[in-house]
Structures are given as structure tokens and as C-alpha cells.
Design an enzyme around this catalytic site. Structure first.
Site, PDB file in Angstrom:
ATOM      1  N   GLU A 249       0.881  -1.177   0.000  1.00 31.99           N
ATOM      2  CA  GLU A 249       0.000   0.000   0.000  1.00 31.99           C
ATOM      3  C   GLU A 249       0.912   1.220   0.000  1.00 31.99           C
ATOM      4  O   GLU A 249       1.447   1.593   1.037  1.00 31.99           O
ATOM      5  CB  GLU A 249      -0.901  -0.016   1.253  1.00 31.99           C
TER       6      GLU A 249
ATOM      7  N   CYS B 283      -2.226   9.651   2.473  1.00 24.19           N
ATOM      8  CA  CYS B 283      -1.730   9.052   1.222  1.00 24.19           C
ATOM      9  C   CYS B 283      -2.663   9.301   0.047  1.00 24.19           C
ATOM     10  O   CYS B 283      -2.215   9.365  -1.090  1.00 24.19           O
ATOM     11  CB  CYS B 283      -1.531   7.554   1.400  1.00 24.19           C
TER      12      CYS B 283
HETATM   13  P1  NAD Z   1       8.079   4.668   5.076  1.00 21.03           P
HETATM   14  O1  NAD Z   1       8.072   3.861   3.841  1.00 21.03           O
HETATM   15  O2  NAD Z   1       9.223   5.532   5.379  1.00 21.03           O
HETATM   16  O3  NAD Z   1       7.919   3.707   6.368  1.00 21.03           O
HETATM   17  C1  NAD Z   1       6.916   2.736   6.478  1.00 21.03           C
HETATM   18  C2  NAD Z   1       7.367   1.618   7.404  1.00 21.03           C
HETATM   19  O4  NAD Z   1       8.532   1.020   6.857  1.00 21.03           O
HETATM   20  C3  NAD Z   1       7.721   2.056   8.821  1.00 21.03           C
HETATM   21  O5  NAD Z   1       7.205   1.108   9.726  1.00 21.03           O
HETATM   22  C4  NAD Z   1       9.238   2.062   8.837  1.00 21.03           C
HETATM   23  O6  NAD Z   1       9.775   1.698  10.084  1.00 21.03           O
HETATM   24  C5  NAD Z   1       9.590   0.996   7.816  1.00 21.03           C
HETATM   25  N1  NAD Z   1      10.841   1.309   7.108  1.00 21.03           N
HETATM   26  C6  NAD Z   1      11.335   2.531   6.811  1.00 21.03           C
HETATM   27  N2  NAD Z   1      12.504   2.407   6.152  1.00 21.03           N
HETATM   28  C7  NAD Z   1      12.747   1.090   6.028  1.00 21.03           C
HETATM   29  C8  NAD Z   1      13.808   0.326   5.471  1.00 21.03           C
HETATM   30  N3  NAD Z   1      14.851   0.916   4.885  1.00 21.03           N
HETATM   31  N4  NAD Z   1      13.740  -1.012   5.537  1.00 21.03           N
HETATM   32  C9  NAD Z   1      12.682  -1.623   6.117  1.00 21.03           C
HETATM   33  N5  NAD Z   1      11.663  -0.955   6.669  1.00 21.03           N
HETATM   34  C10 NAD Z   1      11.694   0.382   6.641  1.00 21.03           C
HETATM   35  O7  NAD Z   1       6.708   5.481   5.043  1.00 21.03           O
HETATM   36  P2  NAD Z   1       6.182   6.557   6.066  1.00 21.03           P
HETATM   37  O8  NAD Z   1       7.046   7.771   5.976  1.00 21.03           O
HETATM   38  O9  NAD Z   1       5.955   5.939   7.383  1.00 21.03           O
HETATM   39  O10 NAD Z   1       4.742   6.874   5.435  1.00 21.03           O
HETATM   40  C11 NAD Z   1       4.582   7.746   4.364  1.00 21.03           C
HETATM   41  C12 NAD Z   1       4.393   7.031   3.061  1.00 21.03           C
HETATM   42  O11 NAD Z   1       3.421   6.016   3.203  1.00 21.03           O
HETATM   43  C13 NAD Z   1       3.861   7.941   1.979  1.00 21.03           C
HETATM   44  O12 NAD Z   1       4.495   7.627   0.764  1.00 21.03           O
HETATM   45  C14 NAD Z   1       2.385   7.595   1.911  1.00 21.03           C
HETATM   46  O13 NAD Z   1       1.771   7.899   0.684  1.00 21.03           O
HETATM   47  C15 NAD Z   1       2.433   6.141   2.180  1.00 21.03           C
HETATM   48  N6  NAD Z   1       1.139   5.685   2.681  1.00 21.03           N
HETATM   49  C16 NAD Z   1       0.370   4.873   1.920  1.00 21.03           C
HETATM   50  C17 NAD Z   1      -0.869   4.476   2.367  1.00 21.03           C
HETATM   51  C18 NAD Z   1      -1.762   3.587   1.560  1.00 21.03           C
HETATM   52  O14 NAD Z   1      -2.771   3.150   2.102  1.00 21.03           O
HETATM   53  N7  NAD Z   1      -1.458   3.304   0.313  1.00 21.03           N
HETATM   54  C19 NAD Z   1      -1.312   4.907   3.611  1.00 21.03           C
HETATM   55  C20 NAD Z   1      -0.484   5.736   4.363  1.00 21.03           C
HETATM   56  C21 NAD Z   1       0.739   6.120   3.908  1.00 21.03           C
END
Ligand code: NAD
Length: 466
Positions: free
Chosen positions: A210, A244
Site C-alpha cells: 500500500e 496518502c
Molecule cells: P516509510 O516507507 O518511510 O515507512 C513505512 C514503514 O517502513 C515504517 O514502519 C518504517 O519503520 C519501515 N521502514 C522505513 N525504512 C525502512 C527500510 N529501509 N527497511 C525496512 N523498513 C523500513 O513510510 P512513512 O514515511 O511511514 O509513510 C509515508 C508514506 O506512506 C507515503 O508515501 C504515503 O503515501 C504512504 N502511505 C500509503 C498508504 C496507503 O494506504 N497506500 C497509507 C499511508 C501512507
């Protein structure tokens, strides 16, 4: 404390013992989750206020109530969803019973982001538990208040033999991903989505991703500017733009832009007052890192509305930018903050071409008083979801799935879609042990007559004749 290996082994053992399969066990977990939400409502509201300056009302309508709806729907329909689904039969398999069994995958990993940290962690959990899986939950380390409640309080309400919360940031999550899971459900950025999918590929683990991206919002000349401005401003600035599916930028003609600007200013003042920083209804930026990134984006194009910021308070005013170039960062990356660029186009065709030149978005919005225009945008583009003349109200419906396409993700969930996502759809055919005479014709050597019969039977896929 258990080591990571011990925890994962404990959950795997529970799954292998078949403990999570009975409907009663699944229902007990869902009821536990429901109690957690009810007993800790205030604690969760406080955590969300601490993390994102969310008002209790906003927390209720965008997080807590939506989780509760999901739990209640799953509890009401669990036994029905779990039933084997009979399928059409063919002439060749007429004596067999055929059906789809929804079976749990096993050990599931749910990785969540920080922007709706309760909703986006617990709604996938509902689907995973309803489908009879053991679950490792990895909340975001950035939304610290919520992470604490999820880690310290939630496990008391669930059976610890099938459920664990594991904490950490990129490094710890990276280590977690080295282990073998039977399904990974990830919500976050496309960048990390690639990391997750790469790790999953090593074990051929199926994934739901997602993700996010830039959601276009087309506004045509026939619209009432104030109505559009109210709706766009409400959905853009909700949760300080950290949504998002929020409209990321507006596409419209130069004339509509001029009509929209004063209307957007009126909407912002109406919603958040003369000084939005003092409004209880405007969220804050989650972290200093995100604040710094957004402050950088304020330098793109020209500020037409807002533009103020206060680092100490992680406050960024509801902002509208104009005269932005396609090559500037604000039009290259997902904004994920209270900033709305308006990009002008010469025609509807040009707007569609602009949208189709870019990655497929998670959400797409079209505003027009003409249903033909709305249909044209719907027909000639692709996105995870589409809304005509409104924002992301579809998220409140459990009958519509949430999911992206292409760069905005793969897979879907919410309501029954969640249950199906977390279930392997197993094709089953149960043939009678006897009736061998009927099967004789399919064995070689093939006589001309048998070949003819088998060809006919294979070609008659649905047994409506007999
Ligand atoms: P992110 O991708 O930075 O982090 C998401 C999760 O991944 C967190 O739990 C984090 O600890 C983990 N993570 C971060 N870096 C990682 C790595 N290198 N290796 C493994 N795991 C890692 O996202 P965010 O900043 O928490 O959220 C924002 C993003 O999420 C935006 O792009 C937004 O559009 C998207 N989002 C999508 C939806 C959806 O339903 N499609 C909903 C909410 C947010």
C-alpha cells in the site's frame, strides 16, 4: 525477553498446531481488539494528539471508528467469509465437488506508517486475524506515542501465542525482513516498498504494498469555485496534508485558477480562522525531518496563500503555490503536507495527458458539473481509486477496497477484501473414490471415439447441459 527467533518460532508453532484456525479463536481475537479500542479510546486519542496534534474528533472519524467498523464487520461475517465457496463444474468433473477454500497463510508481517498510525496498523490486523493467521505487527517508530500504546497495551488483549508487536526503524525492520514470513502487508513509501518486495522475493513471500504518490485533482471551468475550494481544502489539509490519498496538486485552466484562489483563501479562513496556527483543527508535521523537507518545498513556484512555518511547533500553514514548474521538487515528489500547488493546463485532454505521463496515482480526483467530463477522466486514466466531485470519503466505506496500481502499490484491503487478502484461495476438487468406469475413457491408448468425447467434455467448461 524472547529473542526475535524465539518469538517467530513461537508464532509458527502456534500456527502449525492449528490453534488459529477455528472461527471461535479468530472471533476471540477480534473481540479482544474491539475491547482494546473501547477501553483505551482516550489513551489512543492522547497518543494521536501527541504525535500529530489530531483533535479527538479527527482521531475518531479517521482512525478509531474506522477500526471499530472493520472489527464489527469481520465479527458479523466471519463464519460466512470462512465458508468454502462452491464453484462451477465441467462435464469432465461432473462427479466431483469443487470449491475454493480460504485458508490462512500462516505467519504474517504487517508493517505500518506513521500518518494514521492506529488505522493503518489495526485495520490490516483485523483482516489478518479474521483470516486465521499469526501476526507480527511492526508499527511506525516515527509516531512514538501511538507506537508505545500499541506495544505496551494491545498485546494484553490478544493471545500472545499468535500475536507479537515488534519495534524498530529501518535497521530493525530490515533484519526482521530477513526472516521468512508467509505474507507481508506493507504500508508506506514506494521507496521502502521496493526494499520490502526485494526482501520478500528471497523467500517468494507474497506481498501487499500500500504505497503513495502524487494524486492529481482536475478541476474544470464549469465548477462552482467555492464548492470545489471547500472540498479540496478540506481533504488537502486534513491531518496537515499527511494523507496518502489526499489531492496532491490541482490541474486547471488559468481562468479557473484565478477563481479558485480567493475561494481557497475563504475556505482556509473558514476552517482554521485568521491564524491557522491557533486552530485546534489543524494537525502538525510528524517530525523535524519531514518539517525540513516540507519547508524546502515552500520555495517552489510562488506562494499565493499561506507559506508561514514555525519549526518549534512543527507548524506549516495551509499553503497554495502557483507558477510551479514540473521539474521542481514539489511536482516531483509526493508532498505529504499542507501544501497545494496549482498547475495550469490548456484543456481537459492536456490534463489527461499530464496525468498519464506520470506514475499511476493512488487516488485521482475530477471536479466538474458535467458528468461527461468526470467520465472522460475516469475512462482515460488509471489509479488506485477515483472520485468525482469529492475527496477521500470512499475510505469510510467497507464495500470499496483501498489499494494502488503500478507505482502506488499492489493488492487491496478493507472489509471483506482484507479477509480475502490475508487468505490463500485454495482450489479444491474432491473426486469420488469409485466410478472408475466413467474415468476409463481418459486413459491412453486413446481411441478415436474417446478422443472425440474428451475433446467435447474439455471444451464444455461449464456443465449447464446435464
Ligand atoms: P516509510 O516507507 O518511510 O515507512 C513505512 C514503514 O517502513 C515504517 O514502519 C518504517 O519503520 C519501515 N521502514 C522505513 N525504512 C525502512 C527500510 N529501509 N527497511 C525496512 N523498513 C523500513 O513510510 P512513512 O514515511 O511511514 O509513510 C509515508 C508514506 O506512506 C507515503 O508515501 C504515503 O503515501 C504512504 N502511505 C500509503 C498508504 C496507503 O494506504 N497506500 C497509507 C499511508 C501512507
Amino acid at each position: 525477553m524472547d529473542s526475535l527467533e524465539d518469538t517467530l518460532q513461537r508464532l509458527r508453532d502456534t500456527f502449525r498446531a492449528g490453534r488459529t484456525r477455528p472461527a471461535e479463536f479468530r472471533a476471540a481475537q477480534l473481540e479482544g481488539l474491539n475491547r482494546f479500542l473501547q477501553d483505551n479510546k482516550q489513551l489512543l486519542q492522547e497518543a494521536l494528539a501527541e504525535d500529530l496534534h489530531k483533535s479527538a474528533f479527527e482521531s475518531d472519524i479517521s482512525e478509531l471508528l474506522l477500526c471499530q467498523n472493520e472489527v464489527e464487520l469481520a465479527l458479523r461475517n466471519l463464519r460466512n467469509w470462512m465458508k468454502d465457496e462452491p464453484t462451477a463444474n465441467s462435464l469432465l468433473t461432473k462427479t466431483s465437488s469443487t470449491f475454493i477454500r480460504k485458508e490462512p497463510f500462516g505467519l504474517v508481517l504487517v508493517i505500518a506508517p506513521w500518518n494514521y498510525p492506529v488505522n493503518l496498523t489495526l485495520v490490516p490486523l483485523v483482516g489478518a486475524l479474521a483470516a486465521g493467521n499469526c501476526v507480527v505487527l511492526k508499527p511506525s517508530e516515527i509516531s512514538k506515542g501511538t507506537e508505545k500504546v500499541l506495544a505496551e497495551v494491545l498485546p494484553r488483549y490478544l493471545d500472545q501465542s499468535c500475536f507479537a508487536v515488534l519495534l524498530g526503524g529501518p535497521e530493525e525492520t530490515g533484519r526482521l525482513l530477513e526472516h521468512r514470513f508467509d505474507y507481508i502487508f506493507f504500508t508506506g513509501s514506494p521507496r521502502v516498498g521496493r526494499i520490502v518486495m526485494t526482501a520478500a522475493a528471497k523467500h517468494l513471500t507474497p506481498v501487499t504494498l500500500e504505497l503513495g504518490g502524487k494524486n492529481p485533482c482536475y478541476v474544470d471551468d464549469s465548477c462552482d469555485p467555492q464548492t470545489v475550494a471547500n472540498r479540496v481544502a478540506f481533504f488537502r489539509y486534513f491531518n496537515a496534508g499527511q494523507t496518502c490519498v489526499a489531492p496532491d496538486y490541482v490541474l486547471c485552466s488559468p481562468a479557473t485558477r484565478e477563481r479558485l484562489l480567493p475561494a481557497l483563501q475563504r475556505a482556509i479562513t473558514r476552517f482554521f480562522g485568521e491564524d491557522p496556527q491557533r486552530s485546534p483543527n489543524l494537525g502538525r508535521i510528524i517530525s523535524e525531518k519531514q518539517f525540513g523537507r516540507l519547508q524546502g518545498l515552500l520555495g517552489c513556484g510562488r506562494v499565493a496563500i499561506g507559506g508561514q512555518s514555525d519549526e518549534g511547533d512543527r507548524y506549516i500553514a495551509p499553503t497554495v503555490l502557483v507558477d510551479v514548474k514540473e521539474t521542481e521538487p514539489v511536482m516531483q515528489e509526493e508532498i505529504f503536507g499542507p501544501i497545494l500547488p496549482i498547475v495550469t493546463v490548456g484543456s481537459l485532454d492536456e490534463a489527461i495527458e499530464f496525468i498519464n505521463r506520470r506514475e499511476k496515482p493512488l487516488a485521482l480526483y475530477a471536479f466538474s458539473s458535467s458528468s461527461q467530463v468526470v467520465s472522460q477522466v475516469l475512462d482515460q486514466t488509471s489509479s488506485g481509486s477515483f472520485t468525482g466531485n469529492d475527496g477521500f470519503t470512499f475510505l469510510t466505506l467497507l464495500s470499496l477496497p483501498l489499494g494502488g496500481v503500478g507505482n502506488s502499490g499492489m493488492g487491496r484491503y478493507h472489509g471483506k477484501f482484507s479477509f480475502d487478502t490475508f487468505s490463500h484461495h485454495r482450489s479444491c476438487l474432491l473426486a469420488p473414490p469409485g466410478l472408475e468406469k466413467l474415468n476409463e475413457i481418459r486413459y491412453p491408448p486413446y481411441s478415436d471415439r474417446n478422443q472425440q468425447l474428451i475433446r467435447w467434455a474439455v471444451g464444455t467448461w461449464s456443465c449447464t447441459i446435464l
